[in-house]
Design an enzyme around this catalytic site. Structure first.
Site, PDB file in Angstrom:
ATOM      1  N   ASN A  65      -3.784  -0.807  -2.298  1.00 46.06           N
ATOM      2  CA  ASN A  65      -2.706   0.073  -1.872  1.00 46.06           C
ATOM      3  C   ASN A  65      -2.057   0.696  -3.106  1.00 46.06           C
ATOM      4  O   ASN A  65      -2.424   0.404  -4.254  1.00 46.06           O
ATOM      5  CB  ASN A  65      -1.693  -0.657  -0.988  1.00 46.06           C
ATOM      6  CG  ASN A  65      -1.017  -1.837  -1.688  1.00 46.06           C
ATOM      7  OD1 ASN A  65      -0.781  -1.814  -2.899  1.00 46.06           O
ATOM      8  ND2 ASN A  65      -0.699  -2.878  -0.924  1.00 46.06           N
ATOM      9  N   GLU A 100      -0.582  -1.836  -5.645  1.00 39.30           N
ATOM     10  CA  GLU A 100      -1.608  -2.600  -6.359  1.00 39.30           C
ATOM     11  C   GLU A 100      -2.295  -1.757  -7.424  1.00 39.30           C
ATOM     12  O   GLU A 100      -2.528  -2.223  -8.548  1.00 39.30           O
ATOM     13  CB  GLU A 100      -2.632  -3.139  -5.355  1.00 39.30           C
ATOM     14  CG  GLU A 100      -2.084  -4.242  -4.457  1.00 39.30           C
ATOM     15  CD  GLU A 100      -2.933  -4.512  -3.234  1.00 39.30           C
ATOM     16  OE1 GLU A 100      -2.772  -5.589  -2.634  1.00 39.30           O
ATOM     17  OE2 GLU A 100      -3.754  -3.641  -2.861  1.00 39.30           O
ATOM     18  N   ASP A 142      -6.437  -5.015   6.194  1.00 43.83           N
ATOM     19  CA  ASP A 142      -7.621  -5.661   6.754  1.00 43.83           C
ATOM     20  C   ASP A 142      -8.388  -4.695   7.659  1.00 43.83           C
ATOM     21  O   ASP A 142      -9.619  -4.656   7.662  1.00 43.83           O
ATOM     22  CB  ASP A 142      -7.227  -6.898   7.572  1.00 43.83           C
ATOM     23  CG  ASP A 142      -6.527  -7.959   6.733  1.00 43.83           C
ATOM     24  OD1 ASP A 142      -6.772  -8.005   5.516  1.00 43.83           O
ATOM     25  OD2 ASP A 142      -5.748  -8.740   7.302  1.00 43.83           O
TER      26      ASP A 142
END
Length: 331
Positions: free
Chosen positions: A204, A207, A273
């Site tokens: 993301n 990150e 996920d």
């Protein structure tokens, strides 16, 4: 129906032909739903009256659940503790008919996240976990298992939640011994530079920024950050998910921005996920990196509109795809 829509829907309709291995940190997600009518006289905190409790697979197990919902046949590999929550997680997966290969570590606690939700708002999250690295002998057991099944799987997803399952040694062995497979990674900051030579990563915004020390504030800084990651890790592609800004996919050839489609965001739990599950599935049936990202972005727009660790299925996805046609932009 235009050509783009035909092509994207054809990929989604092939998902049920896939078998994908998920290896990573396993968790049990517990959601406690209730209502708040007063503040505790003991401390300035809300008193939650419990109405319902729900248990769901979390972490890498939620990636497998996402694949299952899409019609893919998932195989899940990881480590759990020899405890009640480990048994509960395994039972949940068995009920969902998700094939699993677990190492049971007597000295480990099964990672568990308990979320208390009142009036559709998360009040508190309680984490019970350990983060020590998995033993090399246990990693070798899992690598041996993967070797035995490698001819039957179409791709490998590495779901790293920083709980010790994913190590530098594991990544190196996977890339060296299974290089003919699609290998995608949902990364964690502390392990970011382990993921060399994989097919793709899906960090993301935070990150990617933290891993590179490049604060993403505009298209220029976004481009600099993405190119830096591609250069350092030598991956074939990179997808940076950016919340309400959508996602941007980087390859050696081009950079493409895909806007978000969610009309209303209720809960982002597990959205990453969903992205890696759908993105990897699309790649495994022959989609280009950009087409795979478009389909994954559509799926993310669905799950953030649901409460809890949500999944989406092919019918929902097929309905969402037309909202993204012709909305991509090269930068």
């Amino acid at each position: 129906m235009n050509t783009d829509l035909n092509r994207l829907t054809s990929y989604i309709n092939k998902f049920d032909k896939l078998k994908i291995l998920v290896i990573g940190d396993l968790m049990l997600d517990i959601f406690i739903y209730g209502s708040v009518d007063r503040i505790s006289p003991e401390a300035p905190v809300p008193v939650v009256e419990i109405k319902k409790e729900v248990m769901m697979p979390g972490g890498a197990a939620n990636v497998a659940a996402n694949l299952k919902a899409l019609g893919v046949t998932p195989i899940l590999a990881g480590i759990i503790g020899n405890d009640n929550n480990g048994s509960l997680l395994k039972n949940l997966l068995n009920e969902m008919q998700i094939d699993n290969q677990f190492i049971i570590d007597d000295g480990r606690t099964t990672s568990t996240k308990t979320r208390v939700v009142a009036h559709s708002q998360q009040v508190v999250r309680i984490d019970k976990e350990e983060k020590h690295k998995i033993k090399k002998k246990d990693t070798d057991k899992l690598l041996s298992f993967i070797e035995d099944i490698k001819n039957s799987i179409d791709a490998i997803i590495i779901s790293d939640y920083g709980k010790g399952m994913i190590t530098k040694y594991l990544i190196e062995q996977l890339v060296a011994n299974f290089s003919e497979k699609i290998i995608t990674v949902d990364p964690k900051i502390e392990n970011f530079y382990y993921y060399k030579n994989v097919t793709s990563l899906t960090p993301n915004n935070k990150e990617a920024s933290t891993a590179t020390n490049i604060k993403i504030t505009d298209e220029e800084s976004l481009t600099k950050c993405g190119k830096h990651i591609l250069e350092k890790l030598k991956s074939k592609s990179l997808v940076i998910t950016r919340g309400e800004e959508g996602m941007t996919i980087f390859t050696e050839e081009n950079i493409t921005h895909i806007p978000a489609v969610a009309k209303e965001v209720f809960d982002v739990t597990g959205a990453g996920d969903t992205v890696i599950s759908v993105f990897t599935s699309a790649l495994a049936v022959g989609a280009s990196y950009t087409d795979a990202a478009i389909i994954a972005n559509a799926a993310a727009g669905i799950v953030v509109g649901k409460v809890g660790t949500a999944t989406t299925d092919r019918d929902e996805l097929l309905k969402q795809i037309p909202n993204l046609i012709n909305s991509t932009k090269e930068i």
